[in-house]
Write a protein that holds these residues in place. Sequence first.
Motif, PDB file in Angstrom:
ATOM      1  N   GLU A 290       0.829  -1.199   0.000  1.00  0.00           N
ATOM      2  CA  GLU A 290       0.000   0.000   0.000  1.00  0.00           C
ATOM      3  C   GLU A 290       0.868   1.255   0.000  1.00  0.00           C
ATOM      4  N   LEU A 291       2.000   1.184   0.711  1.00  0.00           N
ATOM      5  CA  LEU A 291       2.892   2.349   0.769  1.00  0.00           C
ATOM      6  C   LEU A 291       3.436   2.687  -0.613  1.00  0.00           C
ATOM      7  N   VAL A 292       3.856   1.664  -1.382  1.00  0.00           N
ATOM      8  CA  VAL A 292       4.374   1.973  -2.713  1.00  0.00           C
ATOM      9  C   VAL A 292       3.251   2.532  -3.578  1.00  0.00           C
ATOM     10  N   GLY A 293       2.019   2.034  -3.346  1.00  0.00           N
ATOM     11  CA  GLY A 293       0.888   2.596  -4.084  1.00  0.00           C
ATOM     12  C   GLY A 293       0.723   4.071  -3.781  1.00  0.00           C
ATOM     13  N   LEU A 294       0.870   4.399  -2.500  1.00  0.00           N
ATOM     14  CA  LEU A 294       0.755   5.806  -2.109  1.00  0.00           C
ATOM     15  C   LEU A 294       1.850   6.638  -2.769  1.00  0.00           C
ATOM     16  N   CYS A 295       3.091   6.125  -2.736  1.00  0.00           N
ATOM     17  CA  CYS A 295       4.198   6.876  -3.332  1.00  0.00           C
ATOM     18  C   CYS A 295       3.976   7.046  -4.824  1.00  0.00           C
ATOM     19  N   SER A 296       3.465   5.980  -5.455  1.00  0.00           N
ATOM     20  CA  SER A 296       3.161   6.074  -6.885  1.00  0.00           C
ATOM     21  C   SER A 296       2.174   7.204  -7.116  1.00  0.00           C
ATOM     22  N   TYR A 297       1.144   7.264  -6.293  1.00  0.00           N
ATOM     23  CA  TYR A 297       0.146   8.335  -6.406  1.00  0.00           C
ATOM     24  C   TYR A 297       0.807   9.704  -6.249  1.00  0.00           C
ATOM     25  N   LEU A 298       1.640   9.821  -5.229  1.00  0.00           N
ATOM     26  CA  LEU A 298       2.256  11.122  -4.961  1.00  0.00           C
ATOM     27  C   LEU A 298       3.179  11.546  -6.103  1.00  0.00           C
ATOM     28  N   LEU A 299       3.904  10.569  -6.673  1.00  0.00           N
ATOM     29  CA  LEU A 299       4.889  10.928  -7.682  1.00  0.00           C
ATOM     30  C   LEU A 299       4.255  11.114  -9.061  1.00  0.00           C
ATOM     31  N   ILE A 300       3.204  10.356  -9.375  1.00  0.00           N
ATOM     32  CA  ILE A 300       2.502  10.624 -10.636  1.00  0.00           C
ATOM     33  C   ILE A 300       1.918  12.033 -10.576  1.00  0.00           C
TER      34      ILE A 300
END
Lengths: 615, 164, 99
Positions: free
Chosen positions: A149-159
């Motif tokens: 879930e954390l990498v999903g969040l980071c993906s969201y933040l960076l996209i």
Amino acid sequence: MMDAGYVALAAPLLHVLAFLILAIVAPLRRLGRPAAYVSILCAAGALAAALNAWRAHAGDQISRIVWTWLPEQGQSLATIGVLADADSTVMLTLVALVSLLVQVYSLGYLSDEPKRALGRYYAYQSLFAFSMMGLVIAPNLLQLFICWELVGLCSYLLIGFWYQKPAAARAALKAFWTTKAGDVGLLIGIVLLYRQAGTFDLTELQVLVANGALPLAGLSIITFCIYLGAVGKSAQFPLHVWLPDAMEGPTPVSALIHAATMVTAGVYLLMRTAWLFALTPDVLLIVAWIGAITALLAAILACIQNDVKRVLAYSTVSQLGYMMTAIGAGFAGAGFFHLLTHGVFKALLFLGAGAMIHAVHSNNLSDMGRLARSMPQTAIVFIIGTLSLAGIPMFGGFLSKEEILGAVWEGGLVGPFIILMLVAFLTAFYMFKAVFLAFFGLAPSHASHAAPSHPHDPPASMSLPLWILALLSMAIGVYFTFTHPEPEFVSPGWLMPSAVGVAVAGIALAWLVYQRRAISADGLARAFSPVYYAAENKFWVDAFFEKVVARGALAFSGAVGWLDRYIVDGVLNVISAWTLTAGDDLRGLQSGKAQDYVYGVAVGVLVLLLWVQFA
Amino acid sequence: MSLDALAFWVLAVVLVVSALAVVLSKNLFHAVLWLALALTGTAGIFLILEAEFLAAVQLLLYAGGIVTIMVFAIVVTERLVGESISQTNRRIVAGALAVAALAGIIVATIWRQPATAAAAAQTGDITRNIGHAVMTRYVLPFELLALLMLAGLMGAIYFARPDD
Amino acid sequence: MGLEAYLTLAAIVFCIGMFGVITRRNTIGILLGIELMLNAVNINLVAFSRYHGDVTGMVFTVFTICITVTEAALGLAIVILLFRIRRTVMADHLDLLKG
């Protein structure tokens, strides 16, 4: 001597240290470049730690360090820790390497960004690297899910890094929600598995499976739910729609998250739990077919793209489908091998594309052309990456691709095998289409754009990572062309020549169409007009989500809203109205006269006495 | 019938009759006088129980003090209203029923228990014993009582003071 | 004479006092009822004390009498105050707390 597991643990901890420093020390973050240096320093340390851990675990050496997180009646309900073995440490090294190179590269690529934004970017990068590494070394499914879930969040933040851009903000949301749909499946699968097995721990689960102590009833549902998580994260059909849109983020982010590491988390998860999936061959069959279909659809879509990043994005989806097919065929090792090589050369391709975009200020292939003359270094490394992806001998992707084809053939999946051969052809075709259009062929029509200054090769901070990755791709290719690792299976002798032949045919067609212009591209499109038409509409998957799923959800929530407003609220309103009326009626009891209360006390005592006497 | 018993029955009748008169009398002034009689009767009961000191306190404080205050209050309120306050009762039947039932149950409960032994032998001077207990074991409640009475005194003065 | 006789007498006087508290319209009448109830309690205390040969009951009777006197003085002060403000001594009219 220190336990090798702690060395592996040091890698994510260094990244989280960088993240915490940047997150807490706001003045440092706002300085921009110094913040980047802190992050890069930690990333370099993490790479050293990961390399050491890899060396320590190269054989069958396994380190397992587990701490209790949630204690429950003497034993632990949930643990947290490190499971370092050959697979996880090599993956750790890949993540550490690509994230370090991407962070260095970003120094040049994002040099025009405001200082605050740069600091924020590096904080996100560190958090992402930490989460991804935590996922890789997770000894149990719970820690894996949290990091997932954390990498999903980071993906969201960076996209959504350029959140002022509406398209980027939309793409970030789309990526988040689409992957979340799969994550729900993963969570359900993990919980169901816990109910069945009573543990989240991978090692304990493996022992259970080896002893045949895990009940098989309902296991298909569990593995399918876990696979759903991988479908969302690794952009498998039909949840692949988010990955092309995710290209709205900065190109280094696409290289790190949406090519080399995060999107491969699904493949990694399936590889980690391959012994579990082996118990459910029906689910594996679904995995293989979905993988093959994904590979084919994405390859066709990649052929008609004009945006270089989107070509690469669809290519990533297609290659992920490749890996999934191999896993579905029962040879997770082959899929994982391709994951590693693909991580290296796809990062290279993305970073190369970033260099091109940086030079011409456009994503569009038609705005490029003849770049080989002005940016020779970029052209060389990009072509190396392309050859790797096409699976030409001596280049990175050659052996791993052949391994996958062999694995699928060995698994007896003829249908997916034919599809994958077709995809190999298409892959070579669309990648060389991009190469010919961008680096050779005609100069762009400058009328369309405010003429960019003469494009030139990128600064050292960008070209150094490119060269490292290019040489690494070459090294992998050369090494594996001559030393074949002991295979899990024996591929038929005709496989290698035919795979290479297919790739060469794809290159030749691209040369004829886009370089020699011997075949008209429009004519080609007309010849395959139904496919072209379908691809233009992205096979209606996006439309399906928009029309059917979104409207269905709206209708459903409308119905639920009606239910809430009129039934639930109605019942509550009736009850509260009754309460009011009852209170109004009972109010008369309170006469306010002291004597009435004394009378009440007397009667109360009387009732109590009677009760004591007769009850 | 012994002399004690005879005295008890006479006093009991006096007590009950005067109590009834207190709550039923139409004239408030008469009611207060009946109360004085009831309190005096209680003092007699105390005498039968050989509690001479308490009988004296009862007569002095109750029959002397309280009745005086009551009469004083009646006079004051009558003067302020400017009319004679006649006593009327409300809800006599409901109150009587509830109270009679209560009394019936209590008395029934008392008589259901086995009879207690006769009065314990009197040892020494009761007044002396009371004084001793008040000054030793119950000295803290005694002091608190003094505080309470002081507070009551001040409160009464505060309530009754003329408007500024 | 048994203890029961005294207890019965006290119970009857207590209930008569309570009847007064419930039914009297005049606040001073209510106070008279309360005096009767407390008096009944005193009879109980003294009787028990006598029959158990323990002086504690009598000590508490002394306390009760003192408290009762205080109560009567304060109660009457309140009645007079009420009377001054509301111009009535009738308990019926004092229903500010009516719901």
